[in-house]
Design an enzyme around this catalytic site. Structure first.
Site, PDB file in Angstrom:
ATOM      1  CE  LYS A  22      -1.668   1.551   4.140  1.00 30.16           C
ATOM      2  NZ  LYS A  22      -1.363   2.944   4.460  1.00 30.16           N
ATOM      3  CG  ASN A  23       2.312   2.725   3.547  1.00 35.39           C
ATOM      4  OD1 ASN A  23       1.144   3.029   3.299  1.00 35.39           O
ATOM      5  ND2 ASN A  23       2.756   2.530   4.781  1.00 35.39           N
ATOM      6  NE  ARG A 101      -0.661  13.159   7.890  1.00 43.86           N
ATOM      7  CZ  ARG A 101       0.468  13.361   7.266  1.00 43.86           C
ATOM      8  NH1 ARG A 101       0.898  12.489   6.396  1.00 43.86           N
ATOM      9  NH2 ARG A 101       1.180  14.443   7.501  1.00 43.86           N
ATOM     10  CB  CYS A 125      -4.699  10.597  11.797  1.00 39.86           C
ATOM     11  SG  CYS A 125      -3.098   9.877  11.860  1.00 39.86           S
ATOM     12  NE  ARG A 130       0.945  10.734  10.139  1.00 36.86           N
ATOM     13  CZ  ARG A 130       0.399   9.746   9.449  1.00 36.86           C
ATOM     14  NH1 ARG A 130      -0.684   9.158   9.876  1.00 36.86           N
ATOM     15  NH2 ARG A 130       0.945   9.320   8.313  1.00 36.86           N
ATOM     16  N   PRO A 131       2.192  16.593  10.998  1.00 33.26           N
ATOM     17  CG  PRO A 131       4.187  17.410  11.908  1.00 33.26           C
ATOM     18  CD  PRO A 131       3.149  16.343  12.087  1.00 33.26           C
ATOM     19  CG  ASP A 133       7.034  20.660   9.710  1.00 33.06           C
ATOM     20  OD1 ASP A 133       6.387  19.602   9.834  1.00 33.06           O
ATOM     21  OD2 ASP A 133       8.157  20.822  10.232  1.00 33.06           O
ATOM     22  CG  LEU A 134      10.061  18.057   8.014  1.00 31.94           C
ATOM     23  CD1 LEU A 134      10.338  16.653   8.534  1.00 31.94           C
ATOM     24  CD2 LEU A 134      11.316  18.929   8.152  1.00 31.94           C
ATOM     25  CG  ASP A 331       3.523   1.708   9.370  1.00 29.83           C
ATOM     26  OD1 ASP A 331       3.216   2.566  10.213  1.00 29.83           O
ATOM     27  OD2 ASP A 331       3.695   1.967   8.170  1.00 29.83           O
ATOM     28  CB  ILE A 353       8.146   6.763  14.012  1.00 29.09           C
ATOM     29  CG1 ILE A 353       9.349   5.837  13.794  1.00 29.09           C
ATOM     30  CG2 ILE A 353       7.808   7.541  12.730  1.00 29.09           C
ATOM     31  CD1 ILE A 353      10.585   6.486  13.272  1.00 29.09           C
ATOM     32  NE  ARG A 423      -6.898   4.453   6.237  1.00 27.09           N
ATOM     33  CZ  ARG A 423      -5.950   4.852   7.080  1.00 27.09           C
ATOM     34  NH1 ARG A 423      -6.183   4.873   8.363  1.00 27.09           N
ATOM     35  NH2 ARG A 423      -4.783   5.255   6.645  1.00 27.09           N
TER      36      ARG A 423
HETATM   37  C1  EPZ Z   1       4.487   7.075   6.170  1.00 25.25           C
HETATM   38  O1  EPZ Z   1       3.732   8.188   6.674  1.00 25.25           O
HETATM   39  C2  EPZ Z   1       3.528   5.900   6.134  1.00 25.25           C
HETATM   40  N1  EPZ Z   1       2.399   6.232   5.280  1.00 25.25           N
HETATM   41  C3  EPZ Z   1       3.068   5.559   7.538  1.00 25.25           C
HETATM   42  O2  EPZ Z   1       2.287   4.372   7.453  1.00 25.25           O
HETATM   43  C4  EPZ Z   1       4.288   5.270   8.423  1.00 25.25           C
HETATM   44  O3  EPZ Z   1       3.857   5.036   9.736  1.00 25.25           O
HETATM   45  C5  EPZ Z   1       5.233   6.467   8.378  1.00 25.25           C
HETATM   46  O4  EPZ Z   1       5.596   6.771   6.995  1.00 25.25           O
HETATM   47  C6  EPZ Z   1       6.529   6.212   9.154  1.00 25.25           C
HETATM   48  O5  EPZ Z   1       7.180   5.094   8.636  1.00 25.25           O
HETATM   49  C7  EPZ Z   1       2.472   6.054   3.970  1.00 25.25           C
HETATM   50  O6  EPZ Z   1       3.494   5.685   3.421  1.00 25.25           O
HETATM   51  C8  EPZ Z   1       1.242   6.296   3.180  1.00 25.25           C
HETATM   52  P1  EPZ Z   1       6.555  10.518   8.095  1.00 25.25           P
HETATM   53  P2  EPZ Z   1       4.359   9.647   6.588  1.00 25.25           P
HETATM   54  O7  EPZ Z   1       6.379  11.819   7.384  1.00 25.25           O
HETATM   55  O8  EPZ Z   1       5.265   9.751   5.448  1.00 25.25           O
HETATM   56  C9  EPZ Z   1       7.181  13.713  11.564  1.00 25.25           C
HETATM   57  C10 EPZ Z   1       0.449   2.985   7.910  1.00 25.25           C
HETATM   58  O9  EPZ Z   1       0.064   2.473   8.976  1.00 25.25           O
HETATM   59  N2  EPZ Z   1       6.985  14.696  10.490  1.00 25.25           N
HETATM   60  O10 EPZ Z   1       7.706   9.678   7.703  1.00 25.25           O
HETATM   61  O11 EPZ Z   1       3.236  10.593   6.687  1.00 25.25           O
HETATM   62  C11 EPZ Z   1       5.914  12.897  11.834  1.00 25.25           C
HETATM   63  O12 EPZ Z   1       5.040  13.577  12.699  1.00 25.25           O
HETATM   64  C12 EPZ Z   1       0.904   4.426   7.847  1.00 25.25           C
HETATM   65  O13 EPZ Z   1       0.448   2.372   6.827  1.00 25.25           O
HETATM   66  C13 EPZ Z   1       7.230  16.038  10.766  1.00 25.25           C
HETATM   67  O14 EPZ Z   1       7.599  16.415  11.881  1.00 25.25           O
HETATM   68  O15 EPZ Z   1       5.195   9.698   7.925  1.00 25.25           O
HETATM   69  C14 EPZ Z   1       6.485  11.630  12.400  1.00 25.25           C
HETATM   70  O16 EPZ Z   1       6.798  11.799  13.749  1.00 25.25           O
HETATM   71  C15 EPZ Z   1       0.540   5.204   9.041  1.00 25.25           C
HETATM   72  N3  EPZ Z   1       7.052  16.937   9.761  1.00 25.25           N
HETATM   73  C16 EPZ Z   1       7.777  11.440  11.613  1.00 25.25           C
HETATM   74  O17 EPZ Z   1       8.109  12.748  11.109  1.00 25.25           O
HETATM   75  C17 EPZ Z   1       6.656  16.574   8.495  1.00 25.25           C
HETATM   76  O18 EPZ Z   1       6.531  17.434   7.621  1.00 25.25           O
HETATM   77  C18 EPZ Z   1       7.689  10.478  10.442  1.00 25.25           C
HETATM   78  O19 EPZ Z   1       6.559  10.788   9.639  1.00 25.25           O
HETATM   79  C19 EPZ Z   1       6.431  15.205   8.248  1.00 25.25           C
HETATM   80  C20 EPZ Z   1       6.612  14.289   9.259  1.00 25.25           C
END
Ligand code: EPZ
Length: 454
Positions: A22-23, A101, A125, A130-131, A133-134, A331, A353, A423
């Site tokens: 999925k991801n 998302r 969520c 789930r910001p 900003d990056l 995950d 994470i 999902r």
């Molecule tokens: C991906 O989400 C996955 N989703 C998530 O899987 C997974 O848990 C996550 O990566 C971590 O491995 C998909 O691929 C669709 P991140 P993503 O941005 O990319 C912080 C599942 O169960 N952060 O890597 O949205 C954030 O808050 C889902 O299948 C910022 O601070 O996650 C977190 O603490 C849920 N600023 C960390 O970074 C930002 O701009 C990692 O989040 C973005 C993220």
């Protein structure tokens, strides 16, 4: 809404074939927006999040050829073809993005190809804030102007298009997976070189990168924290088979281990699961891998094999910390925590994470688990048996943890709100039934009629 009624205590045994990830599929489908050429992706899983992404792409002018996968349970084979037929739309509306998302994945591709992207700002969520900003910082570094209006993020490319830059994607919890997908995708069509520092090393990003390369992108450093992208004028069509879903593979493996079953798992993503299963071996999970290509095979395509999973002794307690790849994936944390409730001693699980991602804890305690949570850490004192109970699913992976607990528990467990599970897990109730579990999908309204305790 649907619920699962599970009669626990039956081993999960037999043969299971892992679906496409999925991801990986979500950002790869969004890459359709980067080209006028056709994309053909095979092994696309049939899941609610994927169907929402297809609906979003259709709204954005992408023609989608999606075969009907017919009755019966089949892992591989669903091939989706996409082609942009109308590039005039650049607004990803709230009513679609709020359901998923990962709708944020269209931001980079749309900005790069259409010069503008307007996307409803994703909210938090169940697993915490789930910001994005990056993502926005990265796009701004490529020259985009970014503003917020009426709950929408509006990103506009400068005259002459995006331009390459050095982008640092490290945040308080490490890199960002979908942020890396967005910046890497956008940079493929930027003028000049983009260097992404602190890029996500996750295998799903490597899979996306390899798709982009076969579309004509110039990318190096995939799978490392420094990805270099040299922009090209345009990208063409491509064909790719999506990597196996490492989280689905890991979840079924733990289902077998928790219930004392023996499972042969085909389409097992060897390189994506080496680290996590090294850790789970310490808990007593035995994983034998079939013949596979050596890990240093050039080309970077996912290495697949068949794995044979079982446990012969009582589970042992372990210390486990979630980390970015190649560490233990967040995950799989809820499923591992559910499994360790049955270990012979105290396990310590730290979530690095998403520190709030512990909604399964209170529900597992209703089933007799002994867990103490302090901030991002949970201490799990193993018990010999879990007992069935009515529980509530709250997010995708927490739901999977509850289903695993229900499969292993004595008596009946009712997991409500399994739409969360749908999902990310394709027809899990049907697959588990085929593997010997007793699990039935019912409408929540029917629970009272069935006299199921809730
Ligand atoms: C991906 O989400 C996955 N989703 C998530 O899987 C997974 O848990 C996550 O990566 C971590 O491995 C998909 O691929 C669709 P991140 P993503 O941005 O990319 C912080 C599942 O169960 N952060 O890597 O949205 C954030 O808050 C889902 O299948 C910022 O601070 O996650 C977190 O603490 C849920 N600023 C960390 O970074 C930002 O701009 C990692 O989040 C973005 C993220």
């Amino acid at each position: 809404m649907d619920a699962f009624v599970i009669e626990g205590g039956r081993p999960v045994s037999g043969r299971f074939e892992v679906h496409g990830s999925k991801n990986a599929a979500l950002p790869m489908l969004a890459a359709a927006l980067l080209t006028d050429g056709p994309l053909e992706l095979s092994d696309v899983p049939k899941l609610q999040d994927i169907q929402n992404m297809l609906r979003l792409l259709a709204e954005l002018g992408v023609e989608i050829d999606e075969p009907d996968d017919g009755p019966g349970l089949r892992a591989g084979g669903r091939t989706i073809r996409t082609r942009v037929t109308d590039a005039s739309q650049s607004h990803a509306r709230y009513d679609i993005v709020r359901t998923m998302r990962a709708g944020v994945c269209v931001l980079g591709p749309m900005l790069a190809r259409r010069g503008e992207a307007r996307i409803s700002m994703p909210g938090g969520c169940a697993i915490g804030p789930r910001p994005i900003d990056l993502h926005l910082k990265g796009l701004a570094a490529l020259g985009a102007s970014v503003s917020l209006s009426n709950g929408d993020v509006i990103a506009k490319a400068p005259a002459g298009g995006l331009r390459g830059a050095t982008v640092f994607l490290g945040g308080p919890f490490g890199s960002t997976v979908l942020g890396t997908a967005n910046i890497m995708s956008a940079a493929t069509l930027a003028r000049g070189r983009t260097v992404i520092e602190s890029a996500a090393c996750e295998p799903e990003i490597v899979d996306l990168g390899r798709l982009l390369i076969s579309m004509g992108a110039r990318i190096s450093g995939l799978g490392t924290p420094r990805i270099v992208v040299d922009g090209v004028a345009e990208l063409g069509g491509a064909t790719r088979r999506i990597m196996p879903d490492r989280i689905e593979a890991g979840t079924y493996a733990m289902a077998a281990a928790m219930t004392g079953g023996e499972l042969t798992i085909a389409n097992w993503p060897v390189d994506a699961l080496l680290g996590p299963f090294e850790m789970l071996r310490a808990a007593g999970l035995e994983v034998e891998l079939g013949e596979h290509e050596p890990l240093d095979t050039p080309g970077g395509d996912p290495i697949r094999t068949t794995a044979f999973v079982r446990r012969t002794e009582r589970l042992r307690p372990i210390e486990l910390t979630t980390q970015p790849f190649p560490g233990f994936p967040t995950d799989l944390q809820a499923q591992a925590l559910a499994m360790l409730t049955l270990a012979d001693g105290n396990s310590i699980i730290t979530e690095k994470i998403f520190p709030e991602r512990f909604l399964h804890v209170a529900e597992l305690m209703r089933m007799g688990a002994r867990i103490i949570r302090h901030g991002p850490t949970a201490v799990v004192s193993g018990v010999p048996k879990l007992v069935g109970a009515p529980v509530m699913a709250s997010d995708l992976r927490a739901s999977a943890g509850l289903v695993l607990a229900g499969l292993a528990a004595r008596g009946q467990t009712v997991v409500r709100r399994v739409y969360h599970l749908d999902r990310g897990y394709q027809r899990m109730d049907e697959y588990l039934t085929g593997l010997g579990a007793k699990i039935e999908r019912v409408k929540e309204e029917a629970l009272e009629e069935l006299a199921v305790p809730v």
